[in-house]
Design a protein around this motif. Structure first.
Motif, PDB file in Angstrom:
ATOM      1  N   UNK A 232       0.727  -1.280   0.026  1.00 55.48           N
ATOM      2  CA  UNK A 232       0.000  -0.007  -0.041  1.00 55.48           C
ATOM      3  C   UNK A 232       0.792   1.320   0.134  1.00 55.48           C
ATOM      4  N   UNK A 233       2.075   1.232   0.849  1.00 59.42           N
ATOM      5  CA  UNK A 233       2.837   2.425   0.783  1.00 59.42           C
ATOM      6  C   UNK A 233       3.540   2.731  -0.430  1.00 59.42           C
ATOM      7  N   UNK A 234       3.858   1.607  -1.408  1.00 60.11           N
ATOM      8  CA  UNK A 234       4.381   1.638  -2.512  1.00 60.11           C
ATOM      9  C   UNK A 234       3.552   2.273  -3.525  1.00 60.11           C
ATOM     10  N   UNK A 235       2.242   2.143  -3.604  1.00 61.97           N
ATOM     11  CA  UNK A 235       1.399   2.762  -4.450  1.00 61.97           C
ATOM     12  C   UNK A 235       0.922   4.184  -3.857  1.00 61.97           C
ATOM     13  N   UNK A 236       1.326   4.547  -2.601  1.00 62.21           N
ATOM     14  CA  UNK A 236       0.928   5.841  -2.112  1.00 62.21           C
ATOM     15  C   UNK A 236       2.184   6.612  -2.637  1.00 62.21           C
ATOM     16  N   UNK A 241       3.998  11.139  -6.025  1.00 64.37           N
ATOM     17  CA  UNK A 241       4.962  11.498  -7.088  1.00 64.37           C
ATOM     18  C   UNK A 241       4.211  11.896  -8.385  1.00 64.37           C
ATOM     19  N   UNK A 242       3.199  11.053  -8.852  1.00 62.72           N
ATOM     20  CA  UNK A 242       2.659  11.379  -9.937  1.00 62.72           C
ATOM     21  C   UNK A 242       1.889  12.942  -9.436  1.00 62.72           C
ATOM     22  N   UNK A 243       1.149  12.922  -8.393  1.00 65.99           N
ATOM     23  CA  UNK A 243       0.667  14.421  -8.207  1.00 65.99           C
ATOM     24  C   UNK A 243       1.597  15.401  -8.543  1.00 65.99           C
ATOM     25  N   UNK A 244       2.886  15.415  -8.019  1.00 67.67           N
ATOM     26  CA  UNK A 244       3.970  16.187  -8.295  1.00 67.67           C
ATOM     27  C   UNK A 244       4.047  16.610  -9.557  1.00 67.67           C
ATOM     28  N   UNK A 245       3.975  15.798 -10.577  1.00 67.33           N
ATOM     29  CA  UNK A 245       4.456  16.056 -12.012  1.00 67.33           C
ATOM     30  C   UNK A 245       3.254  16.217 -12.997  1.00 67.33           C
ATOM     31  N   UNK A 246       2.239  15.485 -12.592  1.00 64.34           N
ATOM     32  CA  UNK A 246       0.884  15.404 -13.594  1.00 64.34           C
ATOM     33  C   UNK A 246       0.611  17.025 -13.981  1.00 64.34           C
ATOM     34  N   UNK A 271      -0.975  -5.004  -9.104  1.00 64.51           N
ATOM     35  CA  UNK A 271      -1.673  -3.639  -9.003  1.00 64.51           C
ATOM     36  C   UNK A 271      -0.405  -2.573  -9.013  1.00 64.51           C
ATOM     37  N   UNK A 272       0.692  -2.882  -8.198  1.00 64.13           N
ATOM     38  CA  UNK A 272       1.775  -1.682  -8.036  1.00 64.13           C
ATOM     39  C   UNK A 272       2.686  -1.842  -9.306  1.00 64.13           C
ATOM     40  N   UNK A 273       2.511  -2.733 -10.080  1.00 60.13           N
ATOM     41  CA  UNK A 273       2.933  -2.668 -11.509  1.00 60.13           C
ATOM     42  C   UNK A 273       2.494  -1.772 -12.193  1.00 60.13           C
ATOM     43  N   UNK A 274       0.954  -1.714 -12.096  1.00 64.82           N
ATOM     44  CA  UNK A 274       0.080  -0.946 -12.814  1.00 64.82           C
ATOM     45  C   UNK A 274       0.385   0.506 -12.382  1.00 64.82           C
ATOM     46  N   UNK A 275       0.441   0.631 -11.073  1.00 63.72           N
ATOM     47  CA  UNK A 275       0.608   1.758 -10.256  1.00 63.72           C
ATOM     48  C   UNK A 275       1.926   2.591 -11.072  1.00 63.72           C
ATOM     49  N   UNK A 276       2.962   1.751 -11.097  1.00 66.24           N
ATOM     50  CA  UNK A 276       4.035   2.263 -11.736  1.00 66.24           C
ATOM     51  C   UNK A 276       4.182   2.752 -13.067  1.00 66.24           C
ATOM     52  N   UNK A 277       3.390   2.055 -13.879  1.00 65.99           N
ATOM     53  CA  UNK A 277       3.306   2.301 -15.337  1.00 65.99           C
ATOM     54  C   UNK A 277       2.546   3.732 -15.248  1.00 65.99           C
ATOM     55  N   UNK A 278       1.606   3.855 -14.497  1.00 68.09           N
ATOM     56  CA  UNK A 278       0.681   5.018 -14.472  1.00 68.09           C
ATOM     57  C   UNK A 278       1.673   6.212 -14.064  1.00 68.09           C
ATOM     58  N   UNK A 279       2.393   5.904 -12.958  1.00 68.39           N
ATOM     59  CA  UNK A 279       3.129   6.992 -12.578  1.00 68.39           C
ATOM     60  C   UNK A 279       4.272   7.385 -13.919  1.00 68.39           C
TER      61      UNK A 279
END
Length: 324
Positions: A232-236, A241-246, A271-279
């Protein structure tokens, strides 16, 4: 007067990087013979010699899965090329699509090359997750044509048939698209016809995939490590980081709210893999990817890639000693 032939340099780079991945796959993949690959190799050796019905039954019984795209590739091509050649060819497509997508999103070519050649999650797809690899190829090409809504929807739907877990990415994208369409409806009183195509198309695919989706849900809920704090922390972290750059912060909130809900229901690692790709989707445009978030995550995942490849070569299993 002779016409000049325009050559897209990004495509040349993509072809070069994809060719490197193809060669590396041909070198490393023959070492991967244990773990899940025992079942994949058995399927690859057996089903091309069976009739279609028997092959489908054997595939489902052996892999506990019904991904028809991967099955069709193995069934129709398994008799004419080796497993290593077919998987390396798919890796070529995956690397090409990954590079082009990153560059299209604003990454420098050097950053895209580094990620495509060294990223842990991509190497999981290159060497381990065969069915998901096929789906991601389709999904990455879909993201490349996101502005062409009909092509995006069709490629995403086929990707969902290739691996049901890609519904997570499909719905994430659809949520953002639906938000924009609904906003447009209330401001301009019109809806894009593709929006009406996307919803029933997704529903049809879901009908074919619902049993498998339920089976995967049961399998993941039996996993004791499913809801660890670390996952859960990894997804957070990806979310922050996505919030910073989006460019559009609301898109980040919509997508990651859905992804976080999926972490509760399904495997955190997937799911974390998908989270990283979205990042990456939200961040590589900033300074061409030469920003702290992309650089640090790229270096971290490079080190984990080396460890995984080393385990494959030495022990024949990407996860040797990690799942005991």
């Amino acid at each position: 007067m002779k016409k000049r032939i325009y050559v897209d340099k990004a495509n040349l780079y993509a072809l070069a990087v994809a060719s490197i991945v193809f060669v590396l796959s041909m070198i490393v993949s023959p070492f991967y013979i244990y773990g899940d690959q025992e079942f994949y190799r058995l399927v690859y050796d057996v089903i091309p010699n069976l009739n279609f019905a028997d092959a489908a039954f054997f595939y489902q019984r052996t892999l506990s899965s019904n991904e028809i795209v991967h099955f069709s590739l193995v069934y129709f091509l398994g008799g004419v090329m080796s497993k290593e050649v077919m998987m390396s060819a798919l890796n070529f497509l995956l690397a090409f699509a990954s590079f082009r997508l990153l560059v299209n999103l604003g990454a420098y070519k050097s950053v895209a090359i580094f990620i495509v050649l060294t990223n842990f999650y991509l190497w999981i797809l290159y060497l381990h997750a065969e069915r998901l690899k096929v789906a991601c190829i389709l999904m990455f090409f879909a993201w490349m044509v996101f502005d062409k809504r009909f092509r995006f929807v069709v490629l995403s739907a086929i990707g969902l048939l290739a691996h049901v877990s890609t519904i997570i990415i499909f719905i994430s994208s659809l949520l953002v698209y639906a938000r924009d369409e609904i906003k447009q409806f209330f401001t301009g009183l019109r809806l894009n016809k593709v929006f009406f195509i996307a919803l029933p198309l997704m529903a049809v695919v879901l009908v074919f995939s619902i049993t498998q989706l339920y089976d995967k849900f049961l399998a993941y809920t039996d996993d004791a490590d499913m809801m660890t704090v670390g996952q859960a922390l990894r997804m957070l972290v990806f979310f922050g980081m996505s919030l910073i750059y989006a460019k559009k912060k609301s898109d980040v909130v919509i997508v990651y709210a859905f992804l976080m809900s999926m972490v509760v229901m399904f495997s955190g690692d997937r799911i974390n893999m998908f989270g990283y790709l979205v990042f990456l989707f939200f961040s590589v445009h900033h300074r061409g990817g030469l920003n702290i978030g992309v650089v640090l995550t790229s270096l971290y995942f490079m080190t984990t890639t080396f460890g995984m490849v080393d385990r494959v070569v030495e022990y024949g299993n990407a996860f040797h000693g990690l799942l005991d």
